[in-house]
Design a protein around this motif. Structure first.
Motif, PDB file in Angstrom:
ATOM      1  N   TRP A  12       0.726  -1.322   0.387  1.00 34.42           N
ATOM      2  CA  TRP A  12       0.141   0.099  -0.145  1.00 34.42           C
ATOM      3  C   TRP A  12       0.913   1.382   0.006  1.00 34.42           C
ATOM      4  CZ3 TRP A  12      -0.598   3.761   3.648  1.00 34.42           C
ATOM      5  CH2 TRP A  12      -1.822   5.160   3.381  1.00 34.42           C
ATOM      6  N   VAL A  13       2.220   1.133   0.927  1.00 34.56           N
ATOM      7  CA  VAL A  13       2.736   2.441   0.826  1.00 34.56           C
ATOM      8  C   VAL A  13       3.578   2.718  -0.542  1.00 34.56           C
ATOM      9  CG1 VAL A  13       5.000   3.288   1.923  1.00 34.56           C
ATOM     10  CG2 VAL A  13       3.038   2.351   3.234  1.00 34.56           C
ATOM     11  N   ARG A  14       3.782   1.669  -1.244  1.00 33.01           N
ATOM     12  CA  ARG A  14       4.407   1.687  -2.588  1.00 33.01           C
ATOM     13  C   ARG A  14       3.456   2.344  -3.603  1.00 33.01           C
ATOM     14  NH1 ARG A  14       7.706  -3.851  -2.138  1.00 33.01           N
ATOM     15  NH2 ARG A  14       9.558  -2.986  -1.306  1.00 33.01           N
ATOM     16  N   THR A  15       2.166   1.876  -3.549  1.00 31.05           N
ATOM     17  CA  THR A  15       1.070   2.648  -4.322  1.00 31.05           C
ATOM     18  C   THR A  15       1.033   4.158  -3.858  1.00 31.05           C
ATOM     19  OG1 THR A  15      -0.662   2.132  -2.767  1.00 31.05           O
ATOM     20  CG2 THR A  15      -0.153   0.571  -4.646  1.00 31.05           C
ATOM     21  N   VAL A  16       1.258   4.406  -2.732  1.00 32.78           N
ATOM     22  CA  VAL A  16       1.213   5.856  -2.329  1.00 32.78           C
ATOM     23  C   VAL A  16       2.357   6.695  -2.916  1.00 32.78           C
ATOM     24  CG1 VAL A  16       1.352   7.549  -0.382  1.00 32.78           C
ATOM     25  CG2 VAL A  16      -0.183   5.622   0.062  1.00 32.78           C
ATOM     26  N   ALA A  17       3.529   5.946  -2.702  1.00 33.63           N
ATOM     27  CA  ALA A  17       4.765   6.525  -3.297  1.00 33.63           C
ATOM     28  C   ALA A  17       4.715   6.729  -4.784  1.00 33.63           C
ATOM     29  CB  ALA A  17       5.842   5.894  -2.748  1.00 33.63           C
ATOM     30  N   ASN A  18       3.950   5.732  -5.595  1.00 35.92           N
ATOM     31  CA  ASN A  18       3.968   5.940  -7.052  1.00 35.92           C
ATOM     32  C   ASN A  18       2.902   6.787  -7.333  1.00 35.92           C
ATOM     33  OD1 ASN A  18       5.771   3.701  -7.369  1.00 35.92           O
ATOM     34  ND2 ASN A  18       4.162   2.252  -7.607  1.00 35.92           N
ATOM     35  N   LYS A  19       1.750   7.116  -6.430  1.00 38.09           N
ATOM     36  CA  LYS A  19       1.028   8.258  -6.999  1.00 38.09           C
ATOM     37  C   LYS A  19       1.565   9.693  -6.566  1.00 38.09           C
ATOM     38  CE  LYS A  19      -3.256   5.734  -5.766  1.00 38.09           C
ATOM     39  NZ  LYS A  19      -4.261   5.513  -4.743  1.00 38.09           N
ATOM     40  N   ASN A  20       2.571   9.648  -5.965  1.00 34.60           N
ATOM     41  CA  ASN A  20       3.290  10.876  -5.477  1.00 34.60           C
ATOM     42  C   ASN A  20       4.644  10.986  -6.298  1.00 34.60           C
ATOM     43  OD1 ASN A  20       3.471  13.388  -4.197  1.00 34.60           O
ATOM     44  ND2 ASN A  20       4.189  12.210  -2.361  1.00 34.60           N
ATOM     45  N   ASN A  21       4.674  10.494  -7.458  1.00 38.30           N
ATOM     46  CA  ASN A  21       5.692  10.462  -8.333  1.00 38.30           C
ATOM     47  C   ASN A  21       7.052   9.659  -7.732  1.00 38.30           C
ATOM     48  OD1 ASN A  21       4.587  11.829 -10.252  1.00 38.30           O
ATOM     49  ND2 ASN A  21       4.850  13.956  -9.612  1.00 38.30           N
ATOM     50  N   GLY A  22       6.946   8.647  -6.959  1.00 40.82           N
ATOM     51  CA  GLY A  22       8.040   8.033  -6.388  1.00 40.82           C
ATOM     52  C   GLY A  22       8.485   8.475  -4.891  1.00 40.82           C
ATOM     53  N   GLU A  23       7.837   9.690  -4.531  1.00 40.23           N
ATOM     54  CA  GLU A  23       8.471  10.314  -3.182  1.00 40.23           C
ATOM     55  C   GLU A  23       7.072   9.904  -2.157  1.00 40.23           C
ATOM     56  OE1 GLU A  23      11.010  11.919  -2.504  1.00 40.23           O
ATOM     57  OE2 GLU A  23      11.989  11.205  -4.425  1.00 40.23           O
ATOM     58  N   LEU A  24       7.602   9.541  -0.819  1.00 47.57           N
ATOM     59  CA  LEU A  24       6.862   9.505   0.073  1.00 47.57           C
ATOM     60  C   LEU A  24       6.448  10.938   0.831  1.00 47.57           C
ATOM     61  CD1 LEU A  24       7.945   6.409   1.979  1.00 47.57           C
ATOM     62  CD2 LEU A  24       5.813   6.798   0.725  1.00 47.57           C
ATOM     63  N   PRO A  25       5.304  11.011   1.187  1.00 49.58           N
ATOM     64  CA  PRO A  25       4.762  12.322   2.001  1.00 49.58           C
ATOM     65  C   PRO A  25       5.634  12.477   3.262  1.00 49.58           C
ATOM     66  CG  PRO A  25       3.191  10.758   2.151  1.00 49.58           C
ATOM     67  CD  PRO A  25       4.080  10.242   1.300  1.00 49.58           C
ATOM     68  N   ASP A  26       5.572  13.561   3.903  1.00 45.66           N
ATOM     69  CA  ASP A  26       6.200  13.617   5.210  1.00 45.66           C
ATOM     70  C   ASP A  26       5.266  12.747   6.149  1.00 45.66           C
ATOM     71  OD1 ASP A  26       4.032  15.431   5.144  1.00 45.66           O
ATOM     72  OD2 ASP A  26       5.050  16.828   6.585  1.00 45.66           O
ATOM     73  N   TYR A  27       6.067  12.507   7.372  1.00 44.66           N
ATOM     74  CA  TYR A  27       5.465  11.393   8.347  1.00 44.66           C
ATOM     75  C   TYR A  27       4.150  11.996   8.778  1.00 44.66           C
ATOM     76  CZ  TYR A  27       5.406   7.657  11.334  1.00 44.66           C
ATOM     77  OH  TYR A  27       5.340   6.428  12.433  1.00 44.66           O
ATOM     78  N   SER A  28       3.841  12.854   9.091  1.00 48.83           N
ATOM     79  CA  SER A  28       2.766  13.581   9.704  1.00 48.83           C
ATOM     80  C   SER A  28       1.542  13.312   8.514  1.00 48.83           C
ATOM     81  CB  SER A  28       2.574  15.004  10.197  1.00 48.83           C
ATOM     82  OG  SER A  28       3.016  15.702   8.977  1.00 48.83           O
ATOM     83  N   THR A  29       1.709  13.707   7.251  1.00 45.95           N
ATOM     84  CA  THR A  29       0.959  13.566   6.126  1.00 45.95           C
ATOM     85  C   THR A  29       0.728  12.087   5.787  1.00 45.95           C
ATOM     86  OG1 THR A  29       1.782  15.690   5.032  1.00 45.95           O
ATOM     87  CG2 THR A  29       0.258  13.951   3.737  1.00 45.95           C
ATOM     88  N   TYR A  30       1.591  11.308   6.113  1.00 50.83           N
ATOM     89  CA  TYR A  30       1.410   9.728   6.068  1.00 50.83           C
ATOM     90  C   TYR A  30       0.570   9.304   7.049  1.00 50.83           C
ATOM     91  CZ  TYR A  30       2.638   4.799   6.192  1.00 50.83           C
ATOM     92  OH  TYR A  30       2.856   3.408   6.428  1.00 50.83           O
ATOM     93  N   THR A  31       0.692   9.369   8.233  1.00 50.07           N
ATOM     94  CA  THR A  31      -0.162   9.127   9.379  1.00 50.07           C
ATOM     95  C   THR A  31      -1.806   9.400   9.058  1.00 50.07           C
ATOM     96  OG1 THR A  31       0.334  11.118  10.674  1.00 50.07           O
ATOM     97  CG2 THR A  31       1.768   9.027  11.255  1.00 50.07           C
ATOM     98  N   ASP A  32      -1.757  10.719   8.574  1.00 49.51           N
ATOM     99  CA  ASP A  32      -3.143  11.197   8.393  1.00 49.51           C
ATOM    100  C   ASP A  32      -3.733  10.310   7.013  1.00 49.51           C
ATOM    101  OD1 ASP A  32      -3.150  13.058  10.212  1.00 49.51           O
ATOM    102  OD2 ASP A  32      -2.492  14.575   8.672  1.00 49.51           O
TER     103      ASP A  32
END
Length: 93
Positions: A12-32
């Motif tokens: 699931w986190v990889r799909t989130v990263a793929n939607k964000n051009n390969g970058e993960l959001p910052d940790y607080s946005t990720y927890t949301d």
């Protein structure tokens, strides 16, 4: 920590990263995002599951052992080893 659930969390986190051009959001946005994804129907106070914290660290590029160390957990290989038995118990073996 359930490793099967951690594998699905990593996917699931990889799909989130793929939607964000390969970058993960910052940790607080990720927890949301995880809170919205898990959707608690009882509206309980949210605590990020360890599987999703592990998945975030793994997708960020950490190794398995480094992610466990960062979370304060023992690596799986070390946790599965049994402790040395005392000399008295060797009599029974």
């Amino acid at each position: 920590m359930d490793l099967k659930e951690a594998e699905s969390a990593v996917a699931w986190v990889r799909t989130v990263a793929n939607k964000n051009n390969g970058e993960l959001p910052d940790y607080s946005t990720y927890t949301d995002q995880v809170k919205k994804y898990l959707n608690d129907p009882y509206n309980m106070p949210f605590k990020l599951p360890k599987e999703y914290q592990y998945a975030y660290l793994r997708v960020k590029g950490m190794s398995h052992a480094d992610a466990f160390e960062r979370m304060g957990l023992k690596p799986i290989a070390a946790a599965g080893k049994s402790e040395q038995k005392s000399a008295w118990w060797k009599f029974w073996e």
